[in-house]
Motif scaffolding. Structure first.
Motif, PDB file in Angstrom:
ATOM      1  N   ASP A  86       1.462   5.437   0.743  1.00  0.00           N
ATOM      2  CA  ASP A  86       0.407   6.471   1.648  1.00  0.00           C
ATOM      3  C   ASP A  86       2.232   7.593   1.438  1.00  0.00           C
ATOM      4  O   ASP A  86       3.186   8.024   0.748  1.00  0.00           O
ATOM      5  CB  ASP A  86      -0.324   5.798   2.515  1.00  0.00           C
ATOM      6  N   SER A  95      -8.234   3.516   3.337  1.00  0.00           N
ATOM      7  CA  SER A  95      -8.140   4.541   2.870  1.00  0.00           C
ATOM      8  C   SER A  95      -7.304   4.543   1.560  1.00  0.00           C
ATOM      9  O   SER A  95      -6.316   3.950   1.574  1.00  0.00           O
ATOM     10  CB  SER A  95      -8.081   4.957   3.741  1.00  0.00           C
ATOM     11  N   PHE A  96      -7.312   4.754   1.009  1.00  0.00           N
ATOM     12  CA  PHE A  96      -7.183   5.441  -0.375  1.00  0.00           C
ATOM     13  C   PHE A  96      -6.445   6.367  -0.481  1.00  0.00           C
ATOM     14  O   PHE A  96      -7.376   8.157  -0.811  1.00  0.00           O
ATOM     15  CB  PHE A  96      -7.183   4.573  -1.587  1.00  0.00           C
ATOM     16  N   ARG A  97      -4.605   7.385  -0.282  1.00  0.00           N
ATOM     17  CA  ARG A  97      -4.164   8.759  -0.745  1.00  0.00           C
ATOM     18  C   ARG A  97      -5.315   9.166  -2.237  1.00  0.00           C
ATOM     19  O   ARG A  97      -4.564   8.255  -3.081  1.00  0.00           O
ATOM     20  CB  ARG A  97      -3.265   8.820  -0.523  1.00  0.00           C
ATOM     21  N   LYS A  98      -5.568   9.801  -2.577  1.00  0.00           N
ATOM     22  CA  LYS A  98      -5.601  10.539  -4.028  1.00  0.00           C
ATOM     23  C   LYS A  98      -4.346  10.716  -4.935  1.00  0.00           C
ATOM     24  O   LYS A  98      -4.567   9.901  -5.792  1.00  0.00           O
ATOM     25  CB  LYS A  98      -6.350  12.109  -3.958  1.00  0.00           C
ATOM     26  N   THR A  99      -3.634  11.175  -4.065  1.00  0.00           N
ATOM     27  CA  THR A  99      -2.431  10.727  -5.159  1.00  0.00           C
ATOM     28  C   THR A  99      -1.832   9.934  -5.563  1.00  0.00           C
ATOM     29  O   THR A  99      -0.625  10.142  -6.596  1.00  0.00           O
ATOM     30  CB  THR A  99      -1.169  11.650  -4.478  1.00  0.00           C
ATOM     31  N   TYR A 139      -3.482   6.842  -6.026  1.00  0.00           N
ATOM     32  CA  TYR A 139      -4.933   5.610  -6.029  1.00  0.00           C
ATOM     33  C   TYR A 139      -5.107   6.782  -6.977  1.00  0.00           C
ATOM     34  O   TYR A 139      -6.122   7.527  -6.304  1.00  0.00           O
ATOM     35  CB  TYR A 139      -5.155   5.389  -4.787  1.00  0.00           C
ATOM     36  N   ASP A 147       3.370  11.568   1.479  1.00  0.00           N
ATOM     37  CA  ASP A 147       3.347  13.224   0.789  1.00  0.00           C
ATOM     38  C   ASP A 147       4.565  13.207  -0.458  1.00  0.00           C
ATOM     39  O   ASP A 147       5.359  12.643  -0.656  1.00  0.00           O
ATOM     40  CB  ASP A 147       3.172  14.015   1.445  1.00  0.00           C
ATOM     41  N   LYS A 203     -15.679   9.983  -0.568  1.00  0.00           N
ATOM     42  CA  LYS A 203     -14.586  10.475  -1.338  1.00  0.00           C
ATOM     43  C   LYS A 203     -14.132  12.025  -0.356  1.00  0.00           C
ATOM     44  O   LYS A 203     -15.063  12.748   0.065  1.00  0.00           O
ATOM     45  CB  LYS A 203     -15.077  10.937  -2.608  1.00  0.00           C
ATOM     46  N   LYS A 232       0.920  -1.440  -0.037  1.00  0.00           N
ATOM     47  CA  LYS A 232      -0.158   0.274  -0.066  1.00  0.00           C
ATOM     48  C   LYS A 232       0.595   1.409  -0.529  1.00  0.00           C
ATOM     49  O   LYS A 232       2.318   1.228   0.638  1.00  0.00           O
ATOM     50  CB  LYS A 232      -0.664   0.145   1.296  1.00  0.00           C
ATOM     51  N   ASN A 276      -8.670  14.749   1.272  1.00  0.00           N
ATOM     52  CA  ASN A 276      -7.602  13.881   0.123  1.00  0.00           C
ATOM     53  C   ASN A 276      -7.365  12.378   0.015  1.00  0.00           C
ATOM     54  O   ASN A 276      -5.900  11.312  -0.440  1.00  0.00           O
ATOM     55  CB  ASN A 276      -6.095  14.115   1.005  1.00  0.00           C
ATOM     56  N   TYR A 277      -8.471  11.588   0.451  1.00  0.00           N
ATOM     57  CA  TYR A 277      -8.909  10.259   0.278  1.00  0.00           C
ATOM     58  C   TYR A 277      -9.528   9.599  -0.129  1.00  0.00           C
ATOM     59  O   TYR A 277     -11.335  10.234  -0.266  1.00  0.00           O
ATOM     60  CB  TYR A 277      -7.869   9.567   2.233  1.00  0.00           C
TER      61      TYR A 277
END
Lengths: 136, 69
Positions: A32, B6-10, B12, A34, B35, A30, B38-39
């Motif tokens: 995560d 959770s999946f970070r938008k940047t 996934y 920044d 939605k 996974k 950020n996630y």
């Protein structure tokens, strides 16, 4: 889940994806963090493995990451050349099958360039210089 | 069992997450998608715990993101 911390300034995101994809069959992964400051790769082996093997995986992952970074870099550097080669190949193939189409395209392109002033009729003067041809 | 992933938008893409949800839908009682800033959040509901399946979901989304560019 364990994690690997990566600097996105060293490893592009594309390379991180590629490296992760390589290990998807053996690990649950996974992403995560920044993408501008710090990227975390969380991982967990699908089967139970020893600490030694996990350390080995980390080293393998770093190796794969470097490998994919170089792949991405080379691919970016050669992009124009690659596209040029494909375009030339397609053009020549099209010329064989549809010669009239290419001829009309070339004619249109020449006409467009002439109108924009890019193509100017020329002549060589007495001194041997190339100068624009005067209209009759 | 209710689990939230959770999946970070940047990292996934929404399209990949939604496609994976469609694939995994028959395996759970209910899957919902949310939605936020950020996630993306995916909430799984089932009678029995399905931890491994959830982790497979993670991999599936990552594979979709990588292959569908």
């Amino acid at each position: 889940m364990r994690k690997i911390r990566l600097n996105p300034k060293i490893y592009p995101l594309e390379a991180i994806y590629l490296a992760c994809y390589t290990f998807l069959d053996r690990f649950y992964i996974k992403l995560d963090g920044d993408p501008k400051k710090e990227v975390f790769v969380f991982f967990e082996p699908k089967k139970r493995i020893s600490q030694k093997k996990i350390e080995k995986f980390k080293r393998e992952f770093e190796k794969e990451l470097l490998h994919s970074t170089i792949r991405v870099m080379v691919s970016k550097q050669n992009k124009k050349l690659r596209e040029g080669i494909v375009l030339t190949a397609l053009k020549s193939a099209l010329l064989r099958t549809h010669p009239a189409l290419i001829e009309s395209k070339i004619r249109m392109e020449v006409e467009r360039k002439r109108k924009s002033g890019f193509l100017v009729p020329w002549r060589v003067n007495k001194r041997g210089f190339v100068v624009p041809k005067k209209n009759d | 069992m209710i689990k939230k992933i959770s999946f970070r938008k940047t990292f996934y893409k929404e399209k990949a997450v939604k496609k994976a949800i469609q694939i995994f839908k028959p395996l759970f009682e209910k899957i919902s998608f949310k939605k936020e800033r950020n996630y993306f959040f995916v909430i799984f509901q089932s009678k029995k715990p399905k931890e491994k399946l959830l982790k497979e979901f993670l991999n599936y989304v990552l594979a979709l993101v990588q292959t569908e560019k």
